[in-house]
Write an enzyme that holds these catalytic residues in place. Structure first.
Site, PDB file in Angstrom:
ATOM      1  CE  LYS A   1      -3.328   2.503   2.779  1.00 32.43           C
ATOM      2  NZ  LYS A   1      -4.284   2.526   3.883  1.00 32.43           N
TER       3      LYS A   1
ATOM      4  CG  HIS B   1      -4.870 -36.010  16.000  1.00 29.56           C
ATOM      5  ND1 HIS B   1      -5.105 -37.233  16.588  1.00 29.56           N
ATOM      6  CD2 HIS B   1      -5.841 -35.846  15.074  1.00 29.56           C
ATOM      7  CE1 HIS B   1      -6.162 -37.793  16.026  1.00 29.56           C
ATOM      8  NE2 HIS B   1      -6.631 -36.967  15.103  1.00 29.56           N
TER       9      HIS B   1
ATOM     10  N   GLY C   1      -4.778  -1.634   4.886  1.00 26.64           N
ATOM     11  CA  GLY C   1      -3.992  -2.762   4.384  1.00 26.64           C
ATOM     12  C   GLY C   1      -4.677  -4.106   4.602  1.00 26.64           C
ATOM     13  NE  ARG C   2      -6.648  -3.619  10.670  1.00 30.24           N
ATOM     14  CZ  ARG C   2      -5.954  -2.488  10.799  1.00 30.24           C
ATOM     15  NH1 ARG C   2      -4.795  -2.352  10.195  1.00 30.24           N
ATOM     16  NH2 ARG C   2      -6.420  -1.488  11.516  1.00 30.24           N
TER      17      ARG C   2
HETATM   18  O1  F6P Z   1       3.181  -2.656   9.702  1.00 27.34           O
HETATM   19  C1  F6P Z   1       1.831  -2.995   9.593  1.00 27.34           C
HETATM   20  C2  F6P Z   1       1.323  -2.736   8.213  1.00 27.34           C
HETATM   21  O2  F6P Z   1       1.239  -1.366   7.999  1.00 27.34           O
HETATM   22  C3  F6P Z   1      -0.009  -3.406   7.956  1.00 27.34           C
HETATM   23  O3  F6P Z   1      -1.068  -2.666   8.406  1.00 27.34           O
HETATM   24  C4  F6P Z   1       0.043  -3.581   6.490  1.00 27.34           C
HETATM   25  O4  F6P Z   1      -0.911  -4.504   6.032  1.00 27.34           O
HETATM   26  C5  F6P Z   1       1.457  -4.031   6.297  1.00 27.34           C
HETATM   27  O5  F6P Z   1       2.194  -3.287   7.238  1.00 27.34           O
HETATM   28  C6  F6P Z   1       2.026  -3.838   4.925  1.00 27.34           C
HETATM   29  O6  F6P Z   1       1.989  -2.505   4.541  1.00 27.34           O
HETATM   30  P1  F6P Z   1       2.186  -2.092   3.030  1.00 27.34           P
HETATM   31  O7  F6P Z   1       1.100  -2.725   2.233  1.00 27.34           O
HETATM   32  O8  F6P Z   1       2.118  -0.600   3.014  1.00 27.34           O
HETATM   33  O9  F6P Z   1       3.535  -2.601   2.594  1.00 27.34           O
END
Ligand code: F6P
Length: 517
Positions: free
Chosen positions: A202, A376, A259-260
């Site tokens: 991102k 298990h 991002g998530r």
């Molecule tokens: O460090 C956490 C974070 O910012 C997450 O929220 C994000 O998904 C990940 O790092 C990767 O970030 P980017 O897509 O900007 O590389």
């Protein structure tokens, strides 16, 4: 209003004090409607919430709490494009990424959101044409996604989950860790002329991704590769940085996508290449159907609301601190790690929107492994350990393989575990005693299709939204990841110089031990 300041919170506190004698076995015995009352259909999924530690009275109070805490108003603000990510002053519009381009619902969106929707579909169309081009390009046999966190967990989980729909002859690799062993192992099996690298970030600044991307480019050139624009594409909001890196093929997205929550954007490109444009659109349609359910179903029959409020009940009133994710489908192997980021990065917060310290717990610890493997390994603790850990079973009715016997055995085990946790088994001897009365939720998909997976993921996104809204936190920032990043930079510099001045004695001694020069 923050959840704990409502009347419903006070009455739930009273309920929880009277709750310690609650027993699921008695609850089922005394109420023939319990299973039906706590079960429901929602787009793509059926959910049975009846084997949980609650009853209709508690659920009604939880729904009142959602109302008094303004959860549904907060939801409506998200779906209007308001800047509910207050600490970053951003809208939260991952739902727009799966919104149809046209129709009454599109027309009803605020004008500024309609502008975004137009851009969403332009980018989506471009990205899907590119995905189709790569699918028909027989020279490209390997697709390497380089990204971390939301730029890795979502696409990796979904490509694996939908592997039965994936194009044969293309291999997908996911490199996330800055640990060079990971990239090295992948590169060893590749040829530059048949590899496509997708640099997914991102921000296009993340240390791990930039380090891996640079090493991948160096490797590509060292193997005689010259056509970077054919073999590298970037998926990012930072198109300028991608350009500076030397990547011309770029699919953008927007700062209003966390991002998530970005799997539905250009970050979903590996999935689009794997399953194709039509199936990717079905995936988006499943998530959109869940969005509509979340927006329109009344709270008492709104699955994300019910699950999110159950999460609040467990965390704040019964004080359960974790949730075990048990997918009974091996293609959902990466589902628990995906949910870990979704829930723990969203709701692992200790202050409210005003920055005031919270007097109650927030995100539970999520963890899990597919069944039957977990049975298990750690199920012993779930059955006989001293802590109560609510489970979330996720099962899929129909298999895509044709091996006789397996599916019935798999599903029998899922049902039996949920049953055993609840019914227990008395044994006077002690060691063979199962206390029972252990709670679980059972989510059932008819098939693991793109539509159903899209709906299942959106369901999880929205239940996290609901609990986060009651807790009065910002579920859409992640300041907690920053300190470690800053300190890692400082330590990295000290690794070269050997300077340990000002460090605590433990860090100083470890640094001296790990230094190679
Ligand atoms: O460090 C956490 C974070 O910012 C997450 O929220 C994000 O998904 C990940 O790092 C990767 O970030 P980017 O897509 O900007 O590389």
């Amino acid at each position: 209003m923050r959840g704990d300041q409502t009347d419903a919170w006070q009455s739930l506190t009273a309920y929880s004090k009277a709750f310690f004698g609650f027993d699921l076995r008695n609850a089922f015995a005394s109420d023939a409607t319990r299973a039906a009352h706590f079960s429901q259909e929602a787009p793509g999924v059926f959910a049975d919430l009846s084997k949980n530690h609650w009853d209709a009275g508690i659920e009604a109070q939880l729904i009142a709490l959602a109302d008094q805490a303004g959860v549904l108003k907060h939801r409506d603000r998200m779906f209007k494009g308001d800047a509910i990510n207050a600490t970053e002053n951003r809208a939260v519009m991952h739902w727009l990424l799966r919104h149809p381009a046209e129709g009454a619902a599109a027309d009803a969106l605020p004008a500024s959101v309609q502008v975004c929707l137009k851009e969403v579909h332009e980018t989506l169309n471009d990205m899907l044409s590119y995905a189709e081009k790569i699918r028909s390009d027989e020279q490209i046999t390997d697709v390497v996604n380089i990204g971390i966190g939301g730029s890795d967990l979502g696409p990796q989980m979904a490509v694996m989950a939908l592997q039965s729909f994936a194009l044969k002859g293309k291999h997908f690799h996911f490199v996330s860790n800055v640990d060079g062993h990971e990239l090295d192992a992948v590169l060893k099996g590749l040829k530059s002329e048949s590899t496509l690298f997708l640099i997914a970030s991102k921000t296009f600044t993340t240390l791990e991704t930039m380090t891996n991307a640079l090493s991948a480019k160096r490797w590509f050139e060292s193997q005689g590769g010259t056509n970077v624009s054919r073999h590298f594409a970037a998926l990012t909001t930072n198109v300028e940085a991608a350009g500076k890196f030397g990547i011309q093929t770029c699919f953008g997205f927007w700062d209003w996508v966390g991002g998530r929550y970005s799997l539905w954007s250009a970050i979903g490109l590996p999935l689009a290449i794997a399953i194709g444009a039509d199936k990717f659109r079905e995936f988006l349609a499943g998530a959109h159907a869940m969005d509509q359910h979340f927006q329109n179903a009344d709270a008492a029959h709104n699955l994300p609301v019910r699950l999110g409020m159950l999460d609040v009940w467990y965390r704040n009133f019964l004080h359960y601190t974790s949730r075990c994710i048990a997918p009974y489908h091996s293609a959902l192997k990466r589902f628990a790690p995906y949910l870990q980021q979704l829930e723990m990065e969203s709701n692992g917060k200790q202050v409210d929107l005003q920055g005031q310290a919270l007097p109650y717990g927030t995100s539970p610890v999520l963890w899990g492994e597919p069944g039957t493997n977990g049975q298990h390994a750690f199920f012993q603790m779930l059955h006989q350990g001293t802590d109560v850990v609510p489970l979330e079973f996720i099962a899929v009715k129909n298999a895509t393989h044709a091996l006789p016997d397996h599916q019935a055995l798999l599903l029998s085990n899922a049902l039996a575990q949920a049953q055993a946790l609840m019914v227990g088994k008395a044994d006077a001897g002690g060691h063979k005693n199962f206390p029972g009365n252990r709670p679980s939720t059972f989510i059932l998909l008819e098939d693991l299709t793109p539509f159903n997976l899209g709906a299942l993921i959106a369901l999880q996104e929205h239940r996290v939204f609901v609990s986060g809204a009651v807790w009065g936190i910002n579920s859409f920032d992640q300041w907690g990841v920053e300190l470690g990043k800053v300190l890692a930079k400082d330590i990295h510099a000290r690794m070269a110089s050997g300077d340990v001045a000002g460090l605590d004695a433990s860090t100083a001694q470890l640094l001296q031990r790990v230094r190679t020069s």
